[in-house]
Design a protein around this motif. Structure first.
Motif, PDB file in Angstrom:
ATOM      1  N   ARG A 103     -23.105  24.733  -2.119  1.00 36.54           N
ATOM      2  CA  ARG A 103     -23.606  23.377  -1.595  1.00 36.54           C
ATOM      3  C   ARG A 103     -24.085  22.647  -2.563  1.00 36.54           C
ATOM      4  NH1 ARG A 103     -27.728  20.776   0.177  1.00 36.54           N
ATOM      5  NH2 ARG A 103     -27.574  19.565   2.125  1.00 36.54           N
TER       6      ARG A 103
ATOM      7  N   VAL B 172     -37.261  19.985   8.256  1.00 38.02           N
ATOM      8  CA  VAL B 172     -36.087  19.044   8.269  1.00 38.02           C
ATOM      9  C   VAL B 172     -35.183  19.566   7.338  1.00 38.02           C
ATOM     10  CG1 VAL B 172     -35.261  16.822   7.759  1.00 38.02           C
ATOM     11  CG2 VAL B 172     -37.111  16.977   9.017  1.00 38.02           C
ATOM     12  N   ARG B 173     -35.630  19.730   5.973  1.00 36.19           N
ATOM     13  CA  ARG B 173     -34.330  20.468   5.236  1.00 36.19           C
ATOM     14  C   ARG B 173     -33.865  21.594   5.372  1.00 36.19           C
ATOM     15  NH1 ARG B 173     -36.505  19.003  -0.666  1.00 36.19           N
ATOM     16  NH2 ARG B 173     -38.491  19.809   0.128  1.00 36.19           N
TER      17      ARG B 173
ATOM     18  N   SER C  65     -31.279  21.749   8.208  1.00 34.65           N
ATOM     19  CA  SER C  65     -30.287  21.531   7.842  1.00 34.65           C
ATOM     20  C   SER C  65     -29.395  22.281   6.950  1.00 34.65           C
ATOM     21  CB  SER C  65     -30.359  20.066   6.733  1.00 34.65           C
ATOM     22  OG  SER C  65     -29.205  19.806   6.263  1.00 34.65           O
TER      23      SER C  65
ATOM     24  N   GLU D  58     -28.375  25.368   9.556  1.00 29.44           N
ATOM     25  CA  GLU D  58     -27.293  25.029  10.221  1.00 29.44           C
ATOM     26  C   GLU D  58     -26.089  25.172   9.644  1.00 29.44           C
ATOM     27  OE1 GLU D  58     -25.707  21.039  12.658  1.00 29.44           O
ATOM     28  OE2 GLU D  58     -27.455  22.180  13.714  1.00 29.44           O
ATOM     29  N   GLN D  59     -25.759  24.570   8.437  1.00 37.07           N
ATOM     30  CA  GLN D  59     -24.755  24.580   7.497  1.00 37.07           C
ATOM     31  C   GLN D  59     -24.232  26.083   7.280  1.00 37.07           C
ATOM     32  OE1 GLN D  59     -24.531  21.888   4.120  1.00 37.07           O
ATOM     33  NE2 GLN D  59     -26.331  20.817   5.152  1.00 37.07           N
TER      34      GLN D  59
ATOM     35  N   THR E 173     -36.794  15.778  14.497  1.00 42.53           N
ATOM     36  CA  THR E 173     -35.694  16.387  14.041  1.00 42.53           C
ATOM     37  C   THR E 173     -35.479  17.824  14.343  1.00 42.53           C
ATOM     38  OG1 THR E 173     -35.807  14.700  12.115  1.00 42.53           O
ATOM     39  CG2 THR E 173     -34.346  16.629  11.695  1.00 42.53           C
ATOM     40  N   SER E 174     -36.809  18.503  14.096  1.00 44.51           N
ATOM     41  CA  SER E 174     -36.671  20.120  14.524  1.00 44.51           C
ATOM     42  C   SER E 174     -36.200  20.131  15.831  1.00 44.51           C
ATOM     43  CB  SER E 174     -38.130  20.518  14.348  1.00 44.51           C
ATOM     44  OG  SER E 174     -38.259  20.450  12.846  1.00 44.51           O
TER      45      SER E 174
ATOM     46  N   TYR F 203     -32.417  19.787  16.302  1.00 43.56           N
ATOM     47  CA  TYR F 203     -31.645  21.076  15.782  1.00 43.56           C
ATOM     48  C   TYR F 203     -31.711  22.214  16.638  1.00 43.56           C
ATOM     49  CZ  TYR F 203     -30.799  19.149  11.011  1.00 43.56           C
ATOM     50  OH  TYR F 203     -30.084  18.536  10.071  1.00 43.56           O
TER      51      TYR F 203
END
Length: 570
Positions: free
Chosen positions: A89, A106-107, A110, A113-114, A151-152, A155
């Motif tokens: 990535r 947040v990071r 992300s 999830e990917q 954001t959390s 997700y």
């Protein structure tokens, strides 16, 4: 299939196998050990170890995350696989996460999830374990939720109902001690479910004591049997009990009954963050002056508890009466006589969002585990709040609801005995005073007869260690020339001792005692005291417990007088 698992994990397994939910909120006794039955016996492991190695042992990937440690995996192979995926990535989007992995939610979310979508698409099975989940999605009002928390939430909510995640072998476990510390959006999400880990019961504690001491010479370790240790450690978890045993082993200090009780008290107070305080007294109901019928009633309760008749016990008591009549002393003496621990709730309220409810959840869980236990709440009218309280974003009303619901749980009858004490029962909400909560209303009054006054004087003389030069009962006591409550009498006798000491005497003479009693002027608020007295008369649920002069009073007349006094007192 799951009989060797603890009950909570059996429930966990059944819910997961329903294939309708993939997000679980594990709360309660989460920092303790987990008992696992094997062919060789029972093993005790940490929760995360149990989840990763046993419960999710067959998963291809078990991922852990918390704010402090960041992302880490169960085994090196999984970690390497993740690092390779992140490196790929990085080469595409120009980041360098493979070299320095982010820890902020947040990071992290992300990246996860990917990675999850990539591996789930390859039919891999994944378990994500988020520790200290309250730091990722903390309790807060919608208006005060920060961008990171929002954001959390997005997700976690998306993973809970995303068709791909639901159709795959994916599980997200969030671990928190108090469910009230988590954001309501997550807790109330229909795609999540709660799993509570309770503090171990007596049989479980006994099994753990035997496991921990299997290589010890038990007689050198303890003066009391494993069964007594298990019995006397109600409210403690496995880690606490291990601490007690380790202390005895390392310091070569034998476990004694008294020492065990003291250790238990210290450990539970620490476990409750100092929000519970054990109330101890060397006195019994014999030391309570007056209140004959009330003491008789409480002694009947003592007999019932000692006989194991928890089913006949009231859910709780409302103890009311004017200030200084000995409400607190009476209740502590009851606990001493019945031989069960009594705790006092300290201030569990906090200025921070969600902390108050979390503190209360912790306290109530401990009380249930400690049973049998008596709970004392002084100044209950102010302490417990009201269902309709406002001005604090609904915290007070939620706290009231938590306590009221817990108090009315009939499975706790005779196991958790509530004592709500107040001089103003009229200020308490009816919800708490009704049958099913504080069922028995006990009213205490200052002494009215000569016998009661002398009994009060003698009891307070004993309590204050008053030493007289001769046997003497003051005329002011015998003739009732002044009205003394228990607190008044104690203060007056202490003043007499002070006068004697000022004259260099170790004993009090009748003259000094008479002078001190004659000089003593109790703080007088006659209308307030009358209001408190009449409220106690109205609240009392047994005519037998009322002094003679109040038994036949017209209740409508009393209520009318109360309203007048309220208007004048304000």
């Amino acid at each position: 299939m799951f009989d060797h698992y603890p009950k909570w994990s059996q429930e966990f397994a059944r819910k997961y196998l329903s294939r309708t939910i993939n997000t679980f909120l594990i709360h309660g006794n989460v920092h303790d050990l987990v008992a696992l039955k094997t062919d060789e016996g029972t093993e005790f492991n940490r929760l995360k170890s149990f989840l990763s190695d046993e419960f999710f042992g067959a998963r291809d990937f078990v991922v852990f995350y918390d704010r402090a440690s960041g992302i880490y995996f169960r085994d090196k192979e999984s970690q390497q696989d993740f690092n390779q995926a992140i490196a790929g990535r990085d080469s595409i989007v120009g980041t360098d996460y493979a070299k320095k992995m982010p820890k902020d939610p947040v990071r992290v979310m992300s990246l996860l999830e990917q990675y999850f979508r990539l591996r789930l698409d390859q039919k891999k099975s994944i378990a994500l374990i988020i520790d200290y989940a309250e730091t990722i999605v903390p309790m807060s009002d919608a208006g005060s939720t920060g961008n990171e928390d929002r954001t959390s939430q997005v997700y976690l909510s998306r993973w809970a109902h995303d068709p791909m995640f639901l159709a795959s072998d994916f599980t997200c476990v969030m671990i928190t001690e108090n469910l009230a510390d988590l954001n309501k959006t997550i807790v109330q999400n229909p795609y999540t479910t709660e799993i509570k880990i309770n503090i171990p019961g007596e049989e479980d504690r006994l099994e753990f004591v035997k496991f921990e001491t299997k290589n010890d010479d038990f007689k050198k370790l303890s003066e009391v049997s494993p069964a007594i240790i298990a019995q006397q450690t109600a409210g403690l978890n496995y880690v606490n009990i291990r601490s007690v045993l380790s202390n005895a082993r390392e310091n070569q200090e034998k476990i004694t009954f008294d020492g065990l009780s003291e250790n238990k008290k210290d450990l539970i107070e620490a476990e409750a963050y100092g929000l519970l305080e054990f109330v101890e007294t060397p006195y019994s109901l014999d030391n309570v002056a007056g209140h004959t019928h009330v003491k008789q009633h409480l002694r009947q309760a003592v007999k019932a508890l000692k006989a194991g008749r928890q089913d006949v016990m009231p859910m709780g008591y409302l103890v009311c009466g004017p200030v200084g009549t000995g409400k607190t002393f009476l209740v502590t003496c009851f606990a001493s006589e019945v031989g069960i621990p009594m705790v006092k709730l300290k201030n569990f309220r906090s200025q921070w969002q969600g902390v108050t409810e979390g503190n209360l959840e912790k306290i109530l869980s401990l009380l249930k585990a400690m049973s049998p236990v008596a709970v004392m709440i002084d100044e209950a009218d102010a302490y417990l709040g009201d269902r309709n309280a406002g001005g604090d974003s609904g915290v007070s009303s939620r706290v009231f609801s938590q306590i009221a619901t817990f108090m009315s749980d009939t499975t706790n009858r005779g196991k958790i005995v509530w004592f709500l004490m107040t001089a103003r029962p009229d200020l308490m909400p009816i919800d708490l005073k009704r049958q099913g909560r504080a069922e028995e209303h006990l009213a205490l009054f200052p002494p009215h007869t000569k016998e009661e006054r002398i009994e009060l004087y003698e009891a307070m003389a004993k309590k204050t260690s008053l030493k007289l030069t001769e046997d003497y009962i003051p005329a002011v006591v015998q003739q009732g020339l002044k009205t003394f409550s228990g607190a008044d009498m104690e203060a007056a006798l202490t003043r007499a001792k002070f006068r004697a000491a000022a004259e260099g005497r170790k004993k009090v003479t009748p003259e000094i005692l008479d002078a001190a009693l004659a000089d003593f002027i109790p703080p007088t608020y006659p209308e307030e005291v009358e209001l408190q007295t009449l409220n106690a008369v109205i609240e009392c649920t047994s005519k037998e417990l009322l002094p003679e002069r109040y038994r036949e009073m017209d209740r409508n007349e009393i209520l009318s007088t109360i309203e007048e006094l309220k208007f004048r007192v304000g």
